[in-house]
Motif scaffolding. Structure first.
Motif, PDB file in Angstrom:
ATOM      1  N   GLU A   1     -22.517  36.554  42.558  1.00  0.00           N
ATOM      2  CA  GLU A   1     -22.940  37.950  42.510  1.00  0.00           C
ATOM      3  C   GLU A   1     -22.942  38.463  41.072  1.00  0.00           C
ATOM      4  N   LEU A   2     -21.911  38.102  40.313  1.00  0.00           N
ATOM      5  CA  LEU A   2     -21.822  38.522  38.924  1.00  0.00           C
ATOM      6  C   LEU A   2     -22.956  37.923  38.098  1.00  0.00           C
ATOM      7  N   THR A   3     -23.279  36.671  38.362  1.00  0.00           N
ATOM      8  CA  THR A   3     -24.374  36.007  37.647  1.00  0.00           C
ATOM      9  C   THR A   3     -25.713  36.652  37.966  1.00  0.00           C
ATOM     10  N   LEU A   4     -25.939  36.960  39.225  1.00  0.00           N
ATOM     11  CA  LEU A   4     -27.206  37.570  39.624  1.00  0.00           C
ATOM     12  C   LEU A   4     -27.364  38.981  39.066  1.00  0.00           C
ATOM     13  N   ALA A   5     -26.254  39.605  38.706  1.00  0.00           N
ATOM     14  CA  ALA A   5     -26.304  40.957  38.138  1.00  0.00           C
ATOM     15  C   ALA A   5     -26.592  40.953  36.638  1.00  0.00           C
ATOM     16  N   LEU A   6     -26.556  39.781  36.004  1.00  0.00           N
ATOM     17  CA  LEU A   6     -26.816  39.693  34.567  1.00  0.00           C
ATOM     18  C   LEU A   6     -28.304  39.834  34.268  1.00  0.00           C
ATOM     19  N   ASP A   7     -28.609  40.382  33.108  1.00  0.00           N
ATOM     20  CA  ASP A   7     -30.001  40.428  32.656  1.00  0.00           C
ATOM     21  C   ASP A   7     -30.478  39.036  32.242  1.00  0.00           C
ATOM     22  N   GLU A   8     -29.571  38.267  31.646  1.00  0.00           N
ATOM     23  CA  GLU A   8     -29.864  36.887  31.264  1.00  0.00           C
ATOM     24  C   GLU A   8     -28.531  36.167  31.033  1.00  0.00           C
ATOM     25  N   PRO A   9     -28.494  34.845  31.114  1.00  0.00           N
ATOM     26  CA  PRO A   9     -29.601  33.967  31.524  1.00  0.00           C
ATOM     27  C   PRO A   9     -29.789  33.980  33.039  1.00  0.00           C
ATOM     28  N   ARG A  10     -30.896  33.460  33.497  1.00  0.00           N
ATOM     29  CA  ARG A  10     -31.245  33.520  34.905  1.00  0.00           C
ATOM     30  C   ARG A  10     -31.095  32.149  35.567  1.00  0.00           C
TER      31      ARG A  10
ATOM     32  N   ALA B   1     -21.788  27.245  29.036  1.00  0.00           N
ATOM     33  CA  ALA B   1     -22.570  26.420  29.964  1.00  0.00           C
ATOM     34  C   ALA B   1     -23.898  27.065  30.356  1.00  0.00           C
ATOM     35  N   PHE B   2     -23.888  28.375  30.657  1.00  0.00           N
ATOM     36  CA  PHE B   2     -25.126  29.039  31.082  1.00  0.00           C
ATOM     37  C   PHE B   2     -26.231  28.866  30.032  1.00  0.00           C
ATOM     38  N   ARG B   3     -25.872  29.059  28.781  1.00  0.00           N
ATOM     39  CA  ARG B   3     -26.876  29.014  27.714  1.00  0.00           C
ATOM     40  C   ARG B   3     -27.362  27.593  27.456  1.00  0.00           C
ATOM     41  N   VAL B   4     -26.449  26.638  27.518  1.00  0.00           N
ATOM     42  CA  VAL B   4     -26.855  25.244  27.339  1.00  0.00           C
ATOM     43  C   VAL B   4     -27.813  24.811  28.450  1.00  0.00           C
ATOM     44  N   LEU B   5     -27.475  25.140  29.677  1.00  0.00           N
ATOM     45  CA  LEU B   5     -28.306  24.724  30.809  1.00  0.00           C
ATOM     46  C   LEU B   5     -29.645  25.448  30.813  1.00  0.00           C
ATOM     47  N   SER B   6     -29.664  26.708  30.407  1.00  0.00           N
ATOM     48  CA  SER B   6     -30.937  27.420  30.290  1.00  0.00           C
ATOM     49  C   SER B   6     -31.840  26.736  29.261  1.00  0.00           C
ATOM     50  N   ARG B   7     -31.246  26.332  28.146  1.00  0.00           N
ATOM     51  CA  ARG B   7     -32.027  25.643  27.111  1.00  0.00           C
ATOM     52  C   ARG B   7     -32.547  24.298  27.614  1.00  0.00           C
ATOM     53  N   LEU B   8     -31.683  23.547  28.289  1.00  0.00           N
ATOM     54  CA  LEU B   8     -32.111  22.241  28.806  1.00  0.00           C
ATOM     55  C   LEU B   8     -33.222  22.392  29.837  1.00  0.00           C
ATOM     56  N   ARG B   9     -33.144  23.441  30.646  1.00  0.00           N
ATOM     57  CA  ARG B   9     -34.222  23.700  31.615  1.00  0.00           C
ATOM     58  C   ARG B   9     -35.514  24.066  30.889  1.00  0.00           C
TER      59      ARG B   9
ATOM     60  N   GLU C   1     -16.380  32.376  29.655  1.00  0.00           N
ATOM     61  CA  GLU C   1     -16.508  31.130  28.890  1.00  0.00           C
ATOM     62  C   GLU C   1     -17.784  30.395  29.296  1.00  0.00           C
ATOM     63  N   ALA C   2     -18.055  30.365  30.593  1.00  0.00           N
ATOM     64  CA  ALA C   2     -19.261  29.698  31.082  1.00  0.00           C
ATOM     65  C   ALA C   2     -20.523  30.481  30.719  1.00  0.00           C
ATOM     66  N   ARG C   3     -20.445  31.803  30.778  1.00  0.00           N
ATOM     67  CA  ARG C   3     -21.626  32.611  30.469  1.00  0.00           C
ATOM     68  C   ARG C   3     -22.099  32.386  29.039  1.00  0.00           C
ATOM     69  N   THR C   4     -21.153  32.307  28.120  1.00  0.00           N
ATOM     70  CA  THR C   4     -21.518  32.132  26.713  1.00  0.00           C
ATOM     71  C   THR C   4     -21.642  30.661  26.319  1.00  0.00           C
TER      72      THR C   4
ATOM     73  N   LEU D   1     -10.482  17.320  31.424  1.00  0.00           N
ATOM     74  CA  LEU D   1     -10.484  18.564  30.659  1.00  0.00           C
ATOM     75  C   LEU D   1     -11.287  19.609  31.417  1.00  0.00           C
ATOM     76  N   HIS D   2     -10.683  20.754  31.691  1.00  0.00           N
ATOM     77  CA  HIS D   2     -11.344  21.832  32.423  1.00  0.00           C
ATOM     78  C   HIS D   2     -11.875  22.834  31.406  1.00  0.00           C
ATOM     79  N   GLU D   3     -13.171  22.777  31.132  1.00  0.00           N
ATOM     80  CA  GLU D   3     -13.722  23.619  30.076  1.00  0.00           C
ATOM     81  C   GLU D   3     -15.209  23.854  30.314  1.00  0.00           C
ATOM     82  N   TRP D   4     -15.645  25.099  30.066  1.00  0.00           N
ATOM     83  CA  TRP D   4     -17.029  25.491  30.342  1.00  0.00           C
ATOM     84  C   TRP D   4     -17.770  25.924  29.068  1.00  0.00           C
TER      85      TRP D   4
END
Length: 336
Positions: free
Chosen positions: A188-197, A161-169, A156-159, A109-112
């Motif tokens: 580049e798109l990720t680095l341009a976001l205010d959050e998550p980091r 996977a990014f948030r789950v991994l930030s929480r786990l960290r 899909e990943a920003r809302t 399953l390909h899902e983020w």
């Protein structure tokens, strides 16, 4: 946390080939290769569910799960959930069609999303027989797999996977997270976001002797400005810089073969190995924390460790620059 503070050395081991990439590899050869990596002092291992539908994780886990967990650093990826049911269709991997056709026969399953991210990590822990991962990469949210739809996958990943991994960290479950991709734009798109980091990124095939100019234009200056480190994947450009025939997971085109011939002529002239030139070039950038070539034979591990330690004369780098075989903006060892 900086990847340079997490990773135990500058040479790691990438396990994509252990997922039967391009061809079927006997279990004994896979195990012997991982054992050789351990015997040569390599203590950073990267894997992913995508590599053979869990096969690479299983093979790596059979060795690492017998070692003290605090003695090595381990990363895997999210974005693919390996299911128990058998795959009956030909998987669509975009530009990477047929890459792991010899892997496990499981449906993937390909899902983020958030739920898929947690399921992916749980599955990886189970397959590997370990209790935790140090680093988790968000895998393949880029054009090479999704074409024009990659921006939707990124969102899909920003809302998810990014948030789950930030929480786990933040909870101390993992030590770091970032993106693991073959293209620069998602990072580049990720680095341009205010959050998550993110804490860093794994960039495969985009900072090699054959392909680095694009990464130097925008991505790497952004990463340095934000103090975000890079793990260099695919330093041999799918094998062409290590005596193989593939570039970008396909048969190398004539212009790439000619470029490799010119580089090889210079390495021969200076009495050094082309592997040494490839690895040491990738590590010369200040953002590079480690390089993770893959292998399917123990002898390749010995070659990689020797290449990293090989003395490359400054004159080689100067001649490489003079021949126009590296970007003028690329940092070279010894400041050449």
């Amino acid at each position: 946390m900086s990847l340079k503070n997490i990773l135990p050395g500058r040479l790691g081991f990438g396990t994509a080939p252990l997922g039967n990439m391009f061809r079927a590899i006997p279990d004994g050869d896979a195990r012997a290769t991982v054992e050789a990596a351990w015997e040569h002092g390599i203590r950073y291992y990267d894997t992913a569910p995508f590599y053979g539908a869990g096969l690479a994780e299983e093979r790596l886990g059979k060795v690492l799960s017998t070692r003290p967990r605090d003695s090595y650093v381990l990363s895997t990826k999210v974005g693919r959930v390996v299911l128990d049911e058998r795959e009956t269709d030909v998987p669509d991997f975009g530009e990477k069609g047929g890459l792991f056709e010899h892997g496990n026969p499981h449906k993937v399953l390909h899902e983020w999303t958030a739920d898929a991210t947690e399921r992916s990590i749980e599955g990886s822990l189970r397959r590997m027989g370990v209790d935790r991962f140090d680093i988790v990469w968000v895998h393949d949210i880029a054009q090479d797999f999704h074409g024009d739809a990659w921006v939707q996958k990124f969102e899909e990943a920003r809302t998810g996977a990014f948030r789950v991994l930030s929480r786990l960290r933040d909870e101390g479950v993992i030590r770091a997270w970032g993106l693991g991709v073959n293209r620069t734009e998602p990072i580049e798109l990720t680095l341009a976001l205010d959050e998550p980091r993110p804490d860093g990124f794994l960039l495969a095939g985009r900072y090699t002797l054959l392909d680095h100019a694009h990464a130097l234009q925008r991505l790497l200056p952004m990463a340095q400005e934000q103090d975000v480190d890079m793990v260099v994947g695919g330093p041999y450009s799918s094998g062409i810089l290590a005596g193989g025939a593939n570039f970008e997971y396909q048969q190398a085109p004539p212009e790439i073969i000619e470029r490799v011939r010119r580089i090889k002529a210079l390495t021969d002239e200076h009495g050094i190995g082309i592997k040494a030139a490839a690895l040491q070039f990738s590590l010369a950038h200040p953002a590079a924390a480690a390089v993770i070539p893959g292998a399917t034979r123990p002898s390749r591990i010995a070659e990689d460790t020797a290449a990293l330690d090989e003395t490359v004369p400054a004159a080689f780098w100067k001649d490489l620059r003079a021949a126009g075989l590296v970007s003028p903006a690329a940092p070279l060892p010894d400041g050449a």
